[in-house]
Design an enzyme around this catalytic site. Structure first.
Site: not given
Length: 492
Positions: A424, A451, A170
């Site tokens: 995601d 993710h 991320s």
């Protein structure tokens, strides 16, 4: 031991009921193993870019010696490589617990030392003592922290000849990308999982067909991929909840149906609390249970009986937020204007809120006919940030100093793996084209993963594509390590 879902903000964990749900995913894990790491602190420079400021702070890092040297060392006499996690927006302990690919797969295979660096202003790494000021918070400062930490650690352990590889998911994946770009002498390569750097690179959106609704469009697609018409059922259910909340006796009915500890104080804030859960679940659509969420939660949501919409919504909320020990759901509110920018956005009194108000704001909007209406308004967000922190967002700043998509288009670096899962919504801002692969690197796009799922520990339910990608990632990373050892031998 099962863990509830927590949002990591303001340097602490709290029950998930605010925005910034993107950052919670690292704190969601089904089983917590006993920590093998040691907790240490590095005396860190508070401002790397002002020689007049000699202040320091204690930066926390976690270090795991368990497997270091267990494979006999490297050809250059190093005990083993260093696997370094570029910690992002939360306490570093949560990231360490959820990165099984590093700790359970690569470290024992490579005989590696594992280090998790905590980002300044998060967890216990507080340059200004948790005062609520964020004077020295920026991506550039965080990256300089990691370079300083790794250089000092190598010297302390007499491991100057040991190559290091960066990992991040991320925003941490964005940090890994930029760490390799800006400090190639410190790390030999990086695995950047679900790095949404492209969402910050607005100048490259048109060429890559990225729009303000891309993030939300993927949310919708993920639900409809699980069952055609599922997204429409969710929209209808939210609209019914909203209508019910405005009826006489409606708040009481919702309190009972949802099992709330208290009636909603604000109708809109309660509805946005519901939509926050619906928008967040696709990114954590993992095939194993996560906290109070069931395995494959998107499919489970779509399998519910939506002929009883409020009952079904209540079930989703209970899965996502969990319940208090007394059996009810507390803090059923999201007070951000319009529910907040999809995915995440400015909020007061938190380091990630500050970063959103300076460099990591995503100009997202919801799609037409969505369960809530939100159109990004640069001027309105600017005024909001000014009221929170006395600053205005610098849209495109990360792109200006890093290159954004140009990192791939112009091969500005080497030895980077970019991985993304199509389930995601953050994948929309990823490096997705096969041609994006930089020299020595790779691009992996998986249809059935969520993710940064490749950074999680392998499980029996992993799709075949993920199993294969992890094998390839392992081989590429080992190649970087051997390459770094060979290049050092030539220099020496």
């Amino acid at each position: 031991m099962n863990a509830s879902i927590f949002v990591l903000s303001a340097g602490r964990g709290r029950r998930a009921h605010g925005k910034n749900m993107r950052i919670q995913v690292f704190a969601v894990f089904a089983h917590l193993a006993a920590a093998a790491y040691e907790t240490r602190f590095h005396e860190q420079t508070i401002d790397h870019f002002d020689a007049r400021n000699s202040s320091h702070f204690r930066q926390r890092y976690l270090i795991d010696f368990t497997h270091w040297g267990q494979q006999g060392g490297l050809p250059n006499g190093c005990r083993g490589p260093i696997l370094f996690y570029t910690g992002n927006e939360g306490p570093i302990t949560a990231f360490a617990e959820s990165n099984g690919f590093m700790t359970k797969v690569l470290a024992p295979a490579f005989g590696a030392l594992v280090v998790f660096g905590e980002a300044r202003y998060y967890g216990l790494s507080q340059p200004e003592g948790g005062s609520g000021r964020f004077t020295y918070l920026s991506t550039e400062q965080i990256l300089a922290d990691y370079a300083s930490l790794l250089i000092a650690l190598r010297a302390e352990l007499k491991a100057e000849s040991c190559p290091a590889v960066a990992f991040g998911g991320s925003y941490g994946g964005t940090l890994t990308t930029l760490f390799r770009l800006k400090y190639p002498h410190v790390v030999a390569g990086g695995l950047a999982a679900s790095a949404p750097l492209g969402y910050y690179a607005i100048g490259g959106w048109a060429a890559r067909n990225v729009k303000s609704t891309t993030w939300f469009d993927i949310v919708r697609r993920t639900y409809d991929k699980a069952r055609k018409g599922c997204y429409t059922d969710l929209v209808d259910a939210v609209r019914l909840a909203n209508a019910t909340a405005h009826e006489p006796g409606g708040p009481g009915e919702l309190t009972s149906t949802f099992g709330l500890c208290a009636a909603p104080a604000k109708v809109d804030a309660f509805i946005y609390w519901i939509t926050e859960a619906l928008e967040s679940i696709p990114q954590i659509d993992y095939p194993e249970p996560s906290g109070s969420l069931p395995a494959s939660p998107v499919a489970r949501v779509c399998e519910l009986d939506w002929s009883a919409p409020l009952v079904a919504l209540a079930k989703v909320a209970a899965w996502f937020y969990g319940k208090q020990p007394k059996g009810c759901i507390a803090h059923a509110t999201n007070d951000q204007i319009g529910g907040g920018t999809p995915g995440d956005g400015p909020e007061p009194h938190s380091p990630w809120g500050y970063q959103s108000c300076t460099e990591t704001l995503h100009p997202f909007s919801t799609a037409a006919g969505a369960w809530r209406s939100y159109t990004f308004d640069d001027d309105a967000i600017g005024k909001l940030c000014a009221s929170y922190y006395g600053v205005r967002p610098r849209l495109g700043w990360l792109e200006e100093w890093s290159g954004g998509y140009a990192i791939a288009d112009r091969n500005l670096t080497t030895n980077l793996i970019w991985s993304n899962g199509r389930l995601d919504p953050w994948s929309g801002g990823g490096f997705l084209r096969p041609s994006d692969a930089v020299p020595g690197g790779a691009v992996f796009v998986m249809e059935k993963t969520a993710h940064h799922q490749d950074l999680r520990a392998p499980c029996n339910a992993d799709p075949a594509e993920l199993v294969e990608v992890r094998k390839k990632e392992k081989a590429i990373i080992w190649g970087w390590i051997l390459q770094a050892v060979s290049q050092r031998a030539i220099l020496d």
